[in-house]
Scaffold this active site. Structure first.
Site, PDB file in Angstrom:
ATOM      1  N   GLU A 167      86.055  16.371  38.270  1.00  0.00           N
ATOM      2  CA  GLU A 167      86.014  16.911  39.641  1.00  0.00           C
ATOM      3  C   GLU A 167      84.700  17.613  39.967  1.00  0.00           C
ATOM      4  O   GLU A 167      84.412  17.872  41.145  1.00  0.00           O
ATOM      5  CB  GLU A 167      87.199  17.872  39.867  1.00  0.00           C
ATOM      6  CG  GLU A 167      87.010  19.289  39.364  1.00  0.00           C
ATOM      7  CD  GLU A 167      87.222  19.484  37.866  1.00  0.00           C
ATOM      8  OE1 GLU A 167      87.332  20.646  37.432  1.00  0.00           O
ATOM      9  OE2 GLU A 167      87.269  18.472  37.135  1.00  0.00           O
TER      10      GLU A 167
ATOM     11  N   HIS B 223      84.907  17.691  33.057  1.00  0.00           N
ATOM     12  CA  HIS B 223      85.370  17.875  34.436  1.00  0.00           C
ATOM     13  C   HIS B 223      85.007  16.707  35.345  1.00  0.00           C
ATOM     14  O   HIS B 223      83.913  16.687  35.922  1.00  0.00           O
ATOM     15  CB  HIS B 223      84.732  19.139  35.019  1.00  0.00           C
ATOM     16  CG  HIS B 223      85.243  20.414  34.452  1.00  0.00           C
ATOM     17  ND1 HIS B 223      86.311  21.094  34.990  1.00  0.00           N
ATOM     18  CD2 HIS B 223      84.828  21.143  33.378  1.00  0.00           C
ATOM     19  CE1 HIS B 223      86.536  22.196  34.284  1.00  0.00           C
ATOM     20  NE2 HIS B 223      85.657  22.248  33.310  1.00  0.00           N
TER      21      HIS B 223
ATOM     22  N   CYS C 277      90.085  20.219  31.027  1.00  0.00           N
ATOM     23  CA  CYS C 277      89.459  21.386  30.402  1.00  0.00           C
ATOM     24  C   CYS C 277      90.526  22.366  29.901  1.00  0.00           C
ATOM     25  O   CYS C 277      91.241  22.065  28.949  1.00  0.00           O
ATOM     26  CB  CYS C 277      88.458  22.033  31.356  1.00  0.00           C
ATOM     27  SG  CYS C 277      87.268  23.131  30.516  1.00  0.00           S
TER      28      CYS C 277
END
Length: 242
Positions: free
Chosen positions: A185, A183, A96
């Site tokens: 994560e 993302h 990002c």
């Protein structure tokens, strides 16, 4: 593996007890993907950096609410550090904001996306099915949260993932740089929290569409395996034999 995580933001206090921080979220993700070794987390927003990057196999840059092209002092310091890391040939992983900052340091244009916010689960075409741990995939879905984008593929880079909404969704430079806009994560509950905070900004129709999309799942674990393979320097032949 010895990984330096440059954490470029802090979590909302309401959610911090659950997720700790973006650095911790990445450590969980990568360890679940098979990474072992040492993970050191430094918060650049607070001015934290290692004394030297020499001992690290790679440096990972997390997301941030800040703009990569911001003139905020801490962002300018980080940008200088990234430029030095690129010049030294250190392996870099960017997600990002990190993806955008590395692209900017490589000479690409980065700015506010005219199409607005990318949010919720988003699908992309994956262009390197033979990449280590890609396992032949030709598409990937990840959780996104961004209003800025990389407009150009950096010189010397190859495009890894693309979509109509986000043409430069992931890129790599040789075996030195691996960057992803969405993302890996994020988990669904965290993405839902972010969507709730941005409900008014997104508008009701987009908010509901993005929230509904979370039920479809995502491929964060698959991208994490690719990141681990990249950091460890695995070849496609090695992963095929594993």
């Amino acid at each position: 593996m010895k990984l330096c995580i440059l954490e470029n933001d802090y979590l909302d206090p309401a959610i911090e007890p659950t997720y700790k921080g973006y650095g911790t979220m990445f450590e969980r993700l990568l360890r679940d993907a098979g990474a072992t070794g040492e993970f050191d987390i430094f918060n650049t927003f607070k001015g934290e950096y290692p004394e030297s990057f020499d001992a690290y196999d790679a440096v990972l840059l997390t997301g941030s609410r800040a703009d990569s092209f911001s003139q905020e002092p801490w962002v300018l310091v980080l940008r200088e550090k990234v430029e030095q890391l690129l010049q030294s040939g250190k392996k870099l992983v960017g997600v990002c904001f990190g993806h955008q900052l590395i692209a900017l340091c490589l000479g690409a244009r980065v700015g506010r996306a005219p199409q607005g916010w990318g949010a919720g689960r988003m699908a992309y075409q994956w262009l390197e099915p033979d990449m280590p741990q890609a396992e032949g995939r030709t598409d990937v879905a990840l959780l996104a949260s961004h209003q800025d984008q990389v407009f150009d593929l950096p010189e010397g880079a190859r495009l890894l993932a693309t979509s109509e909404f986000c043409p430069v969704a992931a890129f790599a430079v040789d075996d030195r740089v691996f960057c992803v806009q969405p993302h890996p994560e994020f988990v669904e509950a965290y993405s839902a929290f972010i969507l709730d905070k941005r409900r008014d900004t997104l508008g009701e129709a987009q908010y509901l569409s993005c929230t509904d999309s979370l039920a479809k799942g995502h491929d964060g674990d698959a991208v994490a395996r690719m990141m681990v393979a990249f950091i460890e320097g695995q070849s496609a032949a090695q992963t095929a034999d594993a």
